[in-house]
Design an enzyme around this catalytic site. Structure first.
Site, PDB file in Angstrom:
ATOM      1  N   ARG A  10      34.752  44.338  43.137  1.00  0.00           N
ATOM      2  CA  ARG A  10      35.515  43.735  41.936  1.00  0.00           C
ATOM      3  C   ARG A  10      36.394  42.749  42.471  1.00  0.00           C
ATOM      4  O   ARG A  10      37.008  42.083  41.515  1.00  0.00           O
ATOM      5  CB  ARG A  10      36.085  44.859  41.524  1.00  0.00           C
ATOM      6  CG  ARG A  10      35.319  45.987  40.779  1.00  0.00           C
ATOM      7  CD  ARG A  10      35.931  46.968  39.979  1.00  0.00           C
ATOM      8  NE  ARG A  10      36.472  46.526  38.663  1.00  0.00           N
ATOM      9  CZ  ARG A  10      37.660  46.970  38.056  1.00  0.00           C
ATOM     10  NH1 ARG A  10      38.299  47.985  38.386  1.00  0.00           N
ATOM     11  NH2 ARG A  10      38.163  46.452  37.011  1.00  0.00           N
ATOM     12  N   CYS A  11      36.678  42.446  43.863  1.00  0.00           N
ATOM     13  CA  CYS A  11      37.495  41.411  44.270  1.00  0.00           C
ATOM     14  C   CYS A  11      36.872  40.059  44.543  1.00  0.00           C
ATOM     15  O   CYS A  11      35.728  40.248  45.213  1.00  0.00           O
ATOM     16  CB  CYS A  11      38.248  42.292  45.470  1.00  0.00           C
ATOM     17  SG  CYS A  11      39.290  40.954  46.681  1.00  0.00           S
ATOM     18  N   SER A  12      37.258  38.982  44.022  1.00  0.00           N
ATOM     19  CA  SER A  12      36.692  37.626  44.258  1.00  0.00           C
ATOM     20  C   SER A  12      36.565  37.373  45.877  1.00  0.00           C
ATOM     21  O   SER A  12      35.935  36.848  46.365  1.00  0.00           O
ATOM     22  CB  SER A  12      37.256  36.626  43.283  1.00  0.00           C
ATOM     23  OG  SER A  12      38.482  36.396  43.713  1.00  0.00           O
TER      24      SER A  12
END
Length: 115
Positions: A10-12
């Protein structure tokens, strides 16, 4: 080369670092640390490979960090590690581990230090 990434899909930044590893022609072992948190031994080993303290990988902007009072400089390394083991969301990501060492790849360009 064996390469691992402590990853949060979920972390870019974590997704970007994973893409950079693959662009370098490598396929890492992906450890979704929120689903499969490190053990105390693994976390301490990673910190030693980084030559870092728990405070160096603490997610300071995570609301739980403030809620648990972990920004207090009086909190010990052991207390921070205990909190991270109990609440893996407190561990900053992505952390990449290779035979050259381990790095918190934030910013993503730090990946080059361990590839």
């Amino acid at each position: 080369m064996t390469i691992q990434i402590l990853h949060n899909p979920r972390c870019s930044t974590s997704r970007n670092v994973l893409a950079m590893i693959r662009e370098a022609g490598l396929e890492p072992e992906i450890i979704e640390y929120l689903k499969h948190p490190p053990t105390r031994e693994e976390l301490v080993s990673i910190l030693m490979a980084m030559d870092a303290s728990p405070r160096d990988i603490l997610r300071t902007k995570e609301p739980l960090t403030k809620e648990l009072g972990l920004l207090d400089p009086a909190r010990s390394d052991r207390e921070l590690v205990d909190a991270m083991l109990e609440n893996p969301i407190l561990i900053e990501r992505p952390i990449v581990i290779t035979r050259k060492g381990a790095r918190l790849c934030r910013p993503a360009e730090r990946l080059s230090e361990v590839l």
